[in-house]
Design an enzyme around this catalytic site. Structure first.
Site, PDB file in Angstrom:
ATOM      1  NE  ARG A   1      -3.641  -1.967   2.791  1.00  0.00           N
ATOM      2  CZ  ARG A   1      -4.748  -2.268   2.114  1.00  0.00           C
ATOM      3  NH1 ARG A   1      -5.130  -1.492   1.110  1.00  0.00           N
ATOM      4  NH2 ARG A   1      -5.475  -3.317   2.439  1.00  0.00           N
TER       5      ARG A   1
ATOM      6  CB  SER B   1       3.173   7.030  -3.333  1.00  0.00           C
ATOM      7  OG  SER B   1       2.428   5.854  -3.169  1.00  0.00           O
TER       8      SER B   1
ATOM      9  CG  ASP C   1      15.430   3.917  -0.578  1.00  0.00           C
ATOM     10  OD1 ASP C   1      15.842   2.899   0.001  1.00  0.00           O
ATOM     11  OD2 ASP C   1      14.507   3.903  -1.413  1.00  0.00           O
TER      12      ASP C   1
ATOM     13  CB  SER D   1      14.463  -3.475   1.176  1.00  0.00           C
ATOM     14  OG  SER D   1      15.018  -2.972   2.368  1.00  0.00           O
TER      15      SER D   1
ATOM     16  CE  LYS E   1      12.393   5.688  -3.416  1.00  0.00           C
ATOM     17  NZ  LYS E   1      11.991   4.377  -2.916  1.00  0.00           N
TER      18      LYS E   1
END
Lengths: 492, 492
Positions: free
Chosen positions: B191, B195, B252, B260, B284
């Site tokens: 989910r 964003s 990140d 991840s 990113k």
């Protein structure tokens, strides 16, 4: 979103708001997001926590810094404070400008950073370091918040130890000598954070240490000095917040250390400061080279702030004095002032006092001031001015009655007397809260011992605490004895 | 110390214990210290908070992970978990061993780290980076906790986008094409975190997305694929904890990102994965060089885990599709499957599906599968298997009735359609919680516009949310129009 404010105390000094999960979802607020709270008297910002139970839907729980927020308030999502960008910049190893460091310091002071953000600041400073320029700006910014003391004399003496040495209670002796020589030395000290006794804890055995600024001024007017707790006067308070994040990580980056120490000194109105830098295995600074670098940086930042800094590089591998813990260290202090006392404490106090006198341009012999009894007399005046009994003597101070002595199991040489293990042990015995708890060290390093010789004695105020300390003592070996003939330590 | 355990909910999933200030002082416990709690059924560790009010002296408040602790318990000081040493080591820029990374992952999984420590881990990884070896070990360690899915087919297709592009809902279209070609593609999606819509939010407009593992297996047995929410199956759950600390810092780090993503893919039983790496200003990954490096590392770590990885470097500066927000993106998806749909979404879905088919060694044309209606037919079967209405069409999906259209104020070329600003705006309008809230983009980048041309429309479910979004729209300029003749943007 309109919510009803209710006060909650969840053990934090940060401005947190607790939202019911339903309201948080509706608002789009995730944990650690900020919300703006508009209430009758203005606008505040809080950091979000979500809860299913503690706060009902329609309500907003506010922690202590927001306790003046009452009634129906309007809650909207807000962005992070500006300093988070600068923390991120430092993580990217980009040098920070003066105003950026100032913003970080202000946001820390006003509790605007979450633990995650504060820790990122500490981690970034630790891993990427602070340049000399950054350290100067940070020191200025840190001394720009909190209170500020001013003194009438042009020279105000001060000292600081970067810490890590057990029993290192030279400060009261130095203050006694330096003030007896006619200098002003209004010393503010800390209580123990991770050690068994801060200077404030030791002095509290003999007299009060918590005073208002006006009271401190009157004590100093009367005696040239004081030995009070600094927490009562809010000097460079951002330091405490930063330490809160440094402690769990056991980091203490040099630039931050310098800024923390010198911002406090500047806020205290000190003009001439001696910094004690103990170095060696197990100390904060492990090598002589690193100690010298730190000393040079201390002096450079001091120059920038017009604080005259002089550094003493000292031995940091083993304890100073005989006692560890508030009462036992107070006894050592009085012992030195009254007569001989433990040699290591006596010599270190004399050398540092000598340095400070010379640094302040005063031509006086600290040995003479100590041996003539002038230092003792001055110390008693300070104790009296701080509401203590000036007639108290070393022999009046009794350590905790519950005690155990640990003896040497073999013959050999004491090769290590371990500061950290001794601190842990003294704390386990109850120090600093149980002021008569602690340790007495019977052997310093490189002494010859025979089986059965006493190595150290643990004192506690209660049998339970003594038992806990004994259990820890069985696991540790704070005083290590080694025989050259023994290749094998033990067989089991 | 004997204390009486009481449950508290202070909006945290960590094992915190609240001690009354008096008991904390007696215990020598500082905030963020740990205490060991011995109770009838075993021993637990909690992180200390101090309170004057919430918990009375003699009691200990325990948060949710400790809620099974009841009655009288014995509380003693405990040291930090082992992983704190390894976090410190990474802060010192020393490469971590496999078992050290495993310990960190386990301690994060079991909620043993405080926010300060977790943030120090994230900061250290961000600032000092992870070597390829470390990334491999971390990925293995992360996929070692949580659940694991297994499938009977030898090839299991999967995809992932590293994110940051608004409206980028290619996944449902890809799953429809790839499963129609006979491959197995059991897709778990997230989910929205920051964003306006995750793939799970978009699918939830059309059918259920929360299923047990057994239910997912039966959906996949029936249709070759699924489009479900990954949060229901606990794949590599440590990721969520790490993201919680990364978000406030907007970091990140590449090594952590790879670990991840691939740990989740491995736990999901995927054998062939296409990774979408959007790059460009505001994305990113900002440069093509960095995108290529990241792609190579993804493939190397994939090799190590025996997951076949292929990377698509895509345009990341502006949105994909027309709609932003759950319902509006679902409408775009159906539009592409039914007929033409927005070209950017159609083309990107086709290219990625093509890559994935080829990567899995299947000789099939994604364009043919889409244009022949096979993809639509397959998508409808999946929607039906997930409890939705298979007959639903794009025209059935209505966005929020409250709407405003923003028009061009001058003539010129659209020079920027800003992902981040569009996301903020769609969220302010209520997405993803208000599933019909969001934006419709009328102009893509580098189009000629005249004054009064519609640029984008904001949809909301309530007038209040629309007003809030309008207020934000006044501050932002998500679609920027520039005329070559205009040196001056405006005078005021």
């Amino acid at each position: 979103m309109q919510l009803e404010a209710t006060r909650v105390d969840i053990g934090t000094s940060r401005p947190l708001v607790l939202l019911n999960t339903v309201d948080a979802a509706e608002l789009g607020a995730h944990p650690l997001d900020r919300v703006r709270i508009e209430h009758d008297d203005g606008t505040m910002t809080g950091i979000v926590k979500r809860t299913d139970e503690l706060v009902a839907a329609g309500s907003i729980g506010v922690t202590e810094p927001l306790h003046h927020v009452r009634g129906t308030v309007d809650v909207t999502l807000a962005g992070p404070p500006r300093s988070v960008r600068y923390v991120r910049k430092k993580l990217d190893d980009i040098e920070l400008e003066a105003d950026e460091l100032e913003t970080i310091v202000r946001d820390i002071h006003e509790n605007r950073l979450s633990d995650v953000e504060l820790s990122a600041y500490v981690s970034a400073v630790y891993t990427n370091g602070l340049s000399l320029e950054e350290t100067k700006h940070l020191t200025e910014a840190m001394s720009g918040v909190g209170q500020r003391l001013t003194w009438e004399t042009p020279v105000v003496a001060d000292k600081h130890s970067i810490g890590g040495v057990a029993g290192n209670c030279v400060t009261p002796i130095m203050v006694a000598i330096v003030t007896a020589a006619g200098l002003t030395m209004p010393k503010t000290s800390s209580r123990a954070v991770t050690s068994p006794a801060g200077t404030a804890d030791v002095m509290e055995v003999l007299c009060d240490v918590e005073f208002t600024i006006a009271e401190i001024e009157s004590i100093v007017a009367e005696t040239n000095g004081c030995l009070v707790w600094g927490g009562g006067v809010d000097l460079s308070p951002v330091d405490d917040e930063i330490i809160r994040a440094e402690n769990p990580l056991s980091v203490d980056p040099p630039g931050q250390l310098i800024a923390s120490v010198l911002s406090k000194k500047r806020s205290a109105g000190s003009t001439h400061v001696v910094i004690d830098i103990p170095y060696g295995e197990g100390a904060k600074v492990e090598s002589l080279v690193a100690a010298r670098e730190l000393a040079d940086d201390f002096k450079r930042v001091g120059d920038h702030l017009a604080v005259d800094v002089s550094c003493a590089i000292t031995h940091g591998t083993d304890p100073i004095g005989r006692g560890i813990g508030p009462t036992l260290e107070a006894r050592d202090v009085l012992d030195v002032l009254e007569s001989e006392g433990p040699e290591s404490l006596r010599l270190k106090s004399l050398r540092l006092a000598e340095m400070l006198l010379e640094h302040c341009g005063v031509d006086a012999s600290s040995t003479e001031i100590l041996e003539s009894g002038q230092a003792l007399e001055r110390f008693r005046r300070i104790v009296a001015a701080q509401g203590g009994d000036p007639e108290i003597e070393a022999t009046d101070l009794e350590p905790g009655a519950e005690s155990t002595t640990v003896h040497a199991a073999r013959s050999g040489i004491t090769t290590r007397v371990d500061n950290r293990q001794l601190c842990d042990l003294a704390r386990r015995a109850g120090a600093p809260l149980d002021s008569r708890a602690g340790l007495v060290i019977h052997r310093t390093v490189t002494e010859q011992v025979e089986p059965g010789d006493p190595l150290y004695t643990i004192h506690a105020e209660t049998p339970t605490k003594l038992a806990e300390a004994e259990r820890l003592a069985d696991e540790l070996e704070p005083v290590r004895v080694r025989s050259k003939a023994d290749a094998l330590v033990e067989r089991r």
